[in-house]
Design an enzyme around this catalytic site. Structure first.
Site, PDB file in Angstrom:
ATOM      1  CG  ASP A  75      -2.054   0.945   1.154  1.00 45.03           C
ATOM      2  OD1 ASP A  75      -2.270   1.520   0.080  1.00 45.03           O
ATOM      3  OD2 ASP A  75      -2.753   1.124   2.172  1.00 45.03           O
ATOM      4  NE  ARG A  83       0.711   0.921   4.632  1.00 40.35           N
ATOM      5  CZ  ARG A  83       0.039   1.970   5.088  1.00 40.35           C
ATOM      6  NH1 ARG A  83       0.679   3.013   5.592  1.00 40.35           N
ATOM      7  NH2 ARG A  83      -1.279   1.999   5.058  1.00 40.35           N
ATOM      8  NE  ARG A 145      -5.548   7.246   1.357  1.00 47.82           N
ATOM      9  CZ  ARG A 145      -6.331   6.223   1.688  1.00 47.82           C
ATOM     10  NH1 ARG A 145      -7.285   6.392   2.601  1.00 47.82           N
ATOM     11  NH2 ARG A 145      -6.163   5.048   1.117  1.00 47.82           N
ATOM     12  CG  HIS A 188      -9.896   1.913   7.933  1.00 53.04           C
ATOM     13  ND1 HIS A 188      -9.796   2.944   7.036  1.00 53.04           N
ATOM     14  CD2 HIS A 188      -8.922   1.026   7.591  1.00 53.04           C
ATOM     15  CE1 HIS A 188      -8.790   2.706   6.200  1.00 53.04           C
ATOM     16  NE2 HIS A 188      -8.244   1.556   6.510  1.00 53.04           N
ATOM     17  CG  ASP A 260     -10.102  -0.997   1.185  1.00 55.44           C
ATOM     18  OD1 ASP A 260      -8.944  -1.289   1.558  1.00 55.44           O
ATOM     19  OD2 ASP A 260     -10.573   0.149   1.290  1.00 55.44           O
TER      20      ASP A 260
END
Length: 497
Positions: A75, A83, A145, A188, A260
């Site tokens: 990711d 990352r 983002r 999330h 996802d």
């Protein structure tokens, strides 16, 4: 060379092939290596798997000793979501900064250099870019983002990013279909709803995905969001109407569809992890992403068993699982072949900093006033969303300390009462640099700035999120993201006045 364990049947291999699990550690656990021999075709890397670029290269080589065509996913959006550089901050600005510059050649070049670095580490599949149109300024999970609020801008930069990345042999995964930009809930934690009419959905949310498909994106990631105008009952990840009828049928997309993270509460807390995986594959998903929080062999075993049991019970057609597994293997084959071809053009190691500098917007209320003495940096930190994480450093303090020795930094959160007054006390007469992130979404930040600017009108304000609030400060500096290079560019602008 790929080998399969004797006795592993086709159905089990197909069930393993559609999983994209994570794991803990900076070397591969024995269970992962064993599962590669049984049919596992993908793994996902996260910040917990990364120490250095050299270590990641050694890790991917260890994995590929068991399966040469392994898909190694990460990711890595650049910008706030990184990352590879989770402990230092990214060398590349994120989408919002690139959208602010609005130079598709630059966007293509940034993505190409990022892809080159991923390829050098043995990573072949990137869960990026975000093609979401940031239509809701209160969105808690997309924000910087996104390339921006303008549909055409987002579409052309999404296409450029896909082209740049894939020119290096790293597969792009355009997300979050059918568009996560007009939400005020983080998936999330819960299931967001997007209550749009059909016209807005087609003319705004879907256009960047059309552009990505036209650019040849090798994968598309589904969103855990409900879009009642498309499917009033199920979120996109579990919706046949959205994944099969719309994405495959109407938009003509034939590449890999990835979910996802299935451990996100929008799915696992509503449908259950195992049942959610079965529903996703039945709906048209080809790969099940899991491992951001769940990263053990028991999770892989339970998902494998659930898929096999669903086929045997008739809940999941065997041909649908076989088709999904075939698509995963086809992409794995493409990346294996692409790894043998060098990326075009010469490396551009400084392109990220160049882009970050171009993205900085300085709003002055008077003539430039260079900062030459040590300052006090007050960093106002909101709660980090899970996609970004809270382990990656951000801000301008470290860079200003380098440029202006004697500079000090304080950190403040929404739990700090009367933060503005505390900053003035800590500054002890020094000029203040106030660093915020999405001031418009956080009343406590706004109140702190009110206090600061009333008492110290020469305070420099640096906005490292979406610059939605009206500029204020002397000067006001918008970086359009909080990557490490954005902090470098902001510090340079402060010193320049």
């Amino acid at each position: 060379m790929t080998t399969f364990t004797t006795g592993t049947d086709t159905l089990t291999r197909d069930a393993l092939a559609v999983l994209q699990p994570g794991f803990t550690g900076t070397t591969a656990p024995d269970w992962v290596l064993r599962r590669l021999g049984e049919g596992l075709t993908s793994v996902g890397l996260f910040g917990r798997n990364v120490a250095t670029a050299e270590q990641v290269a050694a890790l991917t080589a260890q994995l590929r000793a068991e399966r040469d065509d392994l898909l190694v996913a990460i990711d890595e959006e650049s910008g706030d979501v990184t990352r590879l550089e989770v402990r230092t901050g990214s060398s590349f600005p994120g989408n919002h900064a690139l959208g602010a510059v609005d130079d598709t050649a630059l966007t293509r070049g940034v993505a190409r250099e990022l892809g080159r670095r991923l390829a050098e580490c043995g990573v072949t599949f990137d869960w990026a870019p975000s093609a979401d149109v940031n239509a809701n300024p209160d969105n808690p999970v997309i924000g910087v983002r996104s390339f921006g609020r303008d549909t055409d801008l987002v579409a052309r930069h999404t296409a450029a990013w896909v082209e740049g990345l894939q020119s290096t042999g790293v597969a792009a995964c355009t997300k979050h279909f059918p568009g996560h930009g007009d939400t005020s809930v983080d998936s999330h934690h819960a299931v967001p709803h997007i209550d749009l009419d059909t016209t807005t959905l087609y003319e705004r949310e879907l256009q960047p995905f059309r552009a990505a498909i036209a650019a040849g994106t090798r994968a598309v990631m589904s969103a855990h969001i409900k879009v009642p105008v498309l499917d009033p009952d199920r979120p996109a990840t579990l919706s046949r109407r959205i994944l099969t009828d719309l994405l495959r049928g109407e938009l003509g997309y034939q590449g890999l569809i990835v979910t996802d993270g299935m451990e996100m509460r929008a799915i696992s807390g509503t449908y259950g992890l195992e049942h959610g995986a079965v529903l996703a594959v039945a709906a048209g998903a080809d790969a099940i992403c899991v491992g951001g929080g769940l990263c053990d062999e028991d999770t892989v075993q339970s998902l494998q068993d659930a898929l096999v049991a669903a086929v045997r019970s008739g809940e999941l057609p065997e041909e649908r699982l076989a088709d999904a597994a075939a698509r995963v293997r086809a992409l794995a084959d493409w990346t294996a072949r692409a790894r043998r071809s060098p990326a075009p053009g010469a490396p551009e190691p400084e392109i990220g900093l160049t882009a970050a500098r171009r993205a900085v917007t300085v709003t002055r209320t008077g003539p430039p006033a260079p900062v030459t003495a040590p300052v006090y940096v007050a960093t106002f930190s909101p709660e980090a969303n899970i996609a970004v994480g809270d382990e990656t450093p951000w801000g301008v303090g470290a860079e200003l300390e380098r440029l202006l020795p004697g500079t000090t930094t304080g950190h403040f959160t929404d739990t700090d009462t009367d933060a503005g007054a505390r900053v003035l006390e800590a500054a002890a007469g020094r000029r203040v640099v106030a660093v915020v992130r999405d001031e418009h979404r956080h009343p406590w930040m706004r109140t702190a700035l009110d206090t600061l600017l009333a008492a110290a009108p020469d305070t420099v304000v640096v906005e490292m999120g979406v610059p939605q609030s009206a500029p204020r400060g002397t000067p006001h500096i918008a970086t359009h993201g909080a990557a490490r290079v954005c902090g470098v560019a902001a510090a340079e602008a402060i010193v320049a006045g």
